[in-house]
Design an enzyme around this catalytic site. Structure first.
Site, PDB file in Angstrom:
ATOM      1  N   ARG A   1       7.038  -6.534   2.395  1.00  0.00           N
ATOM      2  CA  ARG A   1       5.656  -6.950   1.960  1.00  0.00           C
ATOM      3  C   ARG A   1       5.594  -6.496   0.510  1.00  0.00           C
ATOM      4  O   ARG A   1       5.618  -5.714  -0.020  1.00  0.00           O
ATOM      5  CB  ARG A   1       4.495  -6.316   2.778  1.00  0.00           C
ATOM      6  CG  ARG A   1       3.161  -6.831   2.129  1.00  0.00           C
ATOM      7  CD  ARG A   1       2.118  -6.718   3.188  1.00  0.00           C
ATOM      8  NE  ARG A   1       1.477  -5.201   3.261  1.00  0.00           N
ATOM      9  CZ  ARG A   1       0.404  -4.988   3.629  1.00  0.00           C
ATOM     10  NH1 ARG A   1      -0.274  -5.813   4.130  1.00  0.00           N
ATOM     11  NH2 ARG A   1      -0.044  -3.535   3.546  1.00  0.00           N
TER      12      ARG A   1
ATOM     13  N   ASP B   1      -8.249  -5.681   6.447  1.00  0.00           N
ATOM     14  CA  ASP B   1      -8.984  -6.410   5.102  1.00  0.00           C
ATOM     15  C   ASP B   1      -9.728  -7.485   5.533  1.00  0.00           C
ATOM     16  O   ASP B   1     -11.030  -7.529   5.219  1.00  0.00           O
ATOM     17  CB  ASP B   1      -7.874  -7.130   4.401  1.00  0.00           C
ATOM     18  CG  ASP B   1      -7.486  -5.966   3.513  1.00  0.00           C
ATOM     19  OD1 ASP B   1      -7.797  -5.306   2.718  1.00  0.00           O
ATOM     20  OD2 ASP B   1      -6.012  -5.867   3.579  1.00  0.00           O
TER      21      ASP B   1
ATOM     22  N   GLU C   1      -6.437 -12.848   5.313  1.00  0.00           N
ATOM     23  CA  GLU C   1      -7.065 -11.552   5.526  1.00  0.00           C
ATOM     24  C   GLU C   1      -8.411 -11.738   4.896  1.00  0.00           C
ATOM     25  O   GLU C   1      -8.970 -10.794   4.371  1.00  0.00           O
ATOM     26  CB  GLU C   1      -6.181 -10.451   5.242  1.00  0.00           C
ATOM     27  CG  GLU C   1      -5.430 -10.255   3.767  1.00  0.00           C
ATOM     28  CD  GLU C   1      -4.506  -9.165   3.755  1.00  0.00           C
ATOM     29  OE1 GLU C   1      -4.571  -8.138   4.521  1.00  0.00           O
ATOM     30  OE2 GLU C   1      -3.482  -9.272   2.730  1.00  0.00           O
TER      31      GLU C   1
ATOM     32  N   HIS D   1       0.677  -1.275   0.018  1.00  0.00           N
ATOM     33  CA  HIS D   1      -0.008  -0.076  -0.077  1.00  0.00           C
ATOM     34  C   HIS D   1       0.912   1.254  -0.147  1.00  0.00           C
ATOM     35  O   HIS D   1       0.095   2.401  -0.120  1.00  0.00           O
ATOM     36  CB  HIS D   1      -1.038  -0.133   1.146  1.00  0.00           C
ATOM     37  CG  HIS D   1      -1.966  -0.962   0.997  1.00  0.00           C
ATOM     38  ND1 HIS D   1      -3.093  -0.797   0.121  1.00  0.00           N
ATOM     39  CD2 HIS D   1      -2.438  -1.941   1.778  1.00  0.00           C
ATOM     40  CE1 HIS D   1      -4.054  -1.681   0.133  1.00  0.00           C
ATOM     41  NE2 HIS D   1      -3.645  -2.491   1.116  1.00  0.00           N
TER      42      HIS D   1
ATOM     43  N   ASP E   1      16.354 -11.142  -4.607  1.00  0.00           N
ATOM     44  CA  ASP E   1      17.706 -10.481  -5.226  1.00  0.00           C
ATOM     45  C   ASP E   1      18.057  -9.460  -4.672  1.00  0.00           C
ATOM     46  O   ASP E   1      19.434  -9.267  -4.467  1.00  0.00           O
ATOM     47  CB  ASP E   1      17.315 -10.428  -6.596  1.00  0.00           C
ATOM     48  CG  ASP E   1      17.368 -11.834  -7.528  1.00  0.00           C
ATOM     49  OD1 ASP E   1      17.747 -12.930  -6.834  1.00  0.00           O
ATOM     50  OD2 ASP E   1      17.318 -11.808  -8.565  1.00  0.00           O
TER      51      ASP E   1
HETATM   52  O1  LIG Z   1      -5.513  -5.980   6.419  1.00  0.00           O
HETATM   53  C1  LIG Z   1      -4.729  -5.305   7.305  1.00  0.00           C
HETATM   54  O2  LIG Z   1      -4.721  -5.023   8.503  1.00  0.00           O
HETATM   55  C2  LIG Z   1      -3.304  -5.057   6.830  1.00  0.00           C
HETATM   56  O3  LIG Z   1      -2.962  -5.798   5.676  1.00  0.00           O
HETATM   57  C3  LIG Z   1      -2.503  -3.773   6.684  1.00  0.00           C
HETATM   58  C4  LIG Z   1      -3.178  -2.917   5.995  1.00  0.00           C
HETATM   59  O4  LIG Z   1      -2.428  -2.889   4.688  1.00  0.00           O
HETATM   60  C5  LIG Z   1      -3.211  -1.255   6.197  1.00  0.00           C
HETATM   61  O5  LIG Z   1      -4.193  -1.259   7.318  1.00  0.00           O
HETATM   62  C6  LIG Z   1      -1.958  -0.868   6.788  1.00  0.00           C
HETATM   63  O6  LIG Z   1      -1.885   0.363   7.220  1.00  0.00           O
END
Ligand SMILES: O=C(O)C(=O)C[C@H](O)[C@@H](O)CO
Length: 265
Positions: free
Chosen positions: A72, A177, A151, A47, A86
Site C-alpha cells: 500500500r 476511514d 474509504e 500508516h 521498480d
Molecule cells: O480505513 C481503513 O480501514 C483502512 O484503510 C485501514 C487502516 O489504515 C488501518 O485501520 C489499518 O490498521
C-alpha cells in the site's frame, strides 16, 4: 527469465483469500508472518513507518513463501508509484481513491507509454530482475494488480465508475476511514456503513472486479466472506502481538490491562 507470476493475481479465482496487515515495517516481522499461512500480506506504506527501502526488504523477505505481498502506497504520487513498481511490487493498493478520474490517473502512472507515463527503470530495477526479463516494458501490466481503496462517502458515491475503470483490478473498502468520515467513528458495524460496504461490494462485482476489505473482528470477516468479498484482511500483526502479550501477562497479574480483541483498528 520470464516475468515473475503475480501470486496474488493468480489467487483471485472466486475463493476468499485471507490476509494480514504487516505494519512493523521490517523484513524480519514480515518474514515471520509469511510462514504462518496467510494467503496475502499487506505491506503498509500508508500508516506504518515504511519508506521504499524497507518495503523492498519486505518484498525480498517474503518472496520465498506462499503469502503474496500487496504493497500500500501512502498517496497517489506517480513518482512514488514508479519507485514501488521498480522495486518489484506487482500488487499495489492506493488509499483514498474518490473519483474515476483519480483511478484513471493511477492506472496511467502504472503503465509505460503509450498507455501511461511510467518511466523506464530498465536494468536498474528489481522489477526487471536487473534486465533478466527481456520484454518487461511490453508485459509488466499483465502481472500487475492495481487496487483502489474506497474509504469516503464520495468514493462510495463514485464506486461504480471507479470499479469500472480499465486497469483497476480490485476495489478495497477501508472501513475505519469510511466509518469515521461519515460520522460513525470507530463503528464500521453501523447499519449506514454496512449498507455502503454492501453497495461497494455489489458495484465491484458488477464491474467484474475483485473486492477486498479489512475485518480484524472474526464475526465481521465471516459475514464479509458470506457476502462474497474475494480478499479479506483478518488480522493486523501489531494488534495480534499486543493482544497476545496482554493475554499472556493477564494470566499472571490480576491488575494487567485487559485485552480486548474487538478493539482492532
Ligand atoms: O480505513 C481503513 O480501514 C483502512 O484503510 C485501514 C487502516 O489504515 C488501518 O485501520 C489499518 O490498521
Amino acid at each position: 527469465m520470464e516475468l515473475p507470476v503475480n501470486p496474488f493475481k493468480a489467487s483471485l479465482n472466486g475463493t476468499t483469500r485471507y490476509g494480514c496487515w504487516a505494519g512493523f515495517g521490517t523484513a524480519y516481522a514480515a518474514e515471520i508472518l509469511a510462514t504462518t499461512g496467510f494467503d496475502w500480506l499487506l505491506i503498509d506504506g500508508e500508516h506504518a513507518p515504511n519508506p521504499v527501502p524497507s518495503i523492498l526488504a519486505q518484498l525480498q523477505a517474503v518472496a520465498a513463501y506462499s503469502s503474496a505481498p500487496v504493497v500500500r502506497a501512502v498517496n497517489h504520487d506517480p513518482a512514488l508509484i514508479k519507485q514501488l513498481l521498480d522495486i518489484g511490487t506487482q500488487t499495489l493498493m492506493i488509499p483514498m481513491v474518490d473519483t474515476a478520474e483519480q483511478a484513471e490517473a493511477l492506472v496511467r502512472a502504472t503503465r509505460f507509454p503509450p498507455h501511461g507515463f511510467r518511466g523506464v527503470g530498465g536494468g536498474l530495477t528489481r522489477a526487471t530482475r536487473w534486465d533478466a526479463v527481456p520484454d518487461y516494458i511490453q508485459t509488466a501490466h499483465q502481472e500487475l494488480t492495481l487496487i483502489a481503496q474506497v474509504e469516503s462517502r464520495q468514493a462510495i458515491d463514485n464506486v461504480e465508475a471507479i470499479a469500472a475503470t480499465d486497469g483497476i483490478d480490485a476495489v478495497f473498502v477501508g472501513p475505519a476511514d469510511l466509518s469515521t468520515g461519515v460520522g460513525h467513528v470507530g463503528n464500521p458495524g453501523h447499519e449506514d456503513v454496512q449498507a455502503m460496504i454492501r453497495h461497494a461490494l455489489k458495484a465491484t462485482k458488477d464491474a467484474g472486479k475483485a473486492a477486498g476489505i479489512l475485518a480484524p473482528a472474526e464475526e465481521d470477516a465471516k459475514r464479509y466472506a458470506e457476502w462474497g468479498f474475494d480478499f479479506i484482511a483478518v488480522g493486523i500483526d501489531i494488534s495480534l502481538l499486543r493482544q497476545a502479550a496482554m493475554q499472556t501477562i493477564a494470566r499472571y497479574k490480576a491488575d494487567a490491562p485487559q485485552a480486548n480483541s474487538s478493539r482492532t483498528y
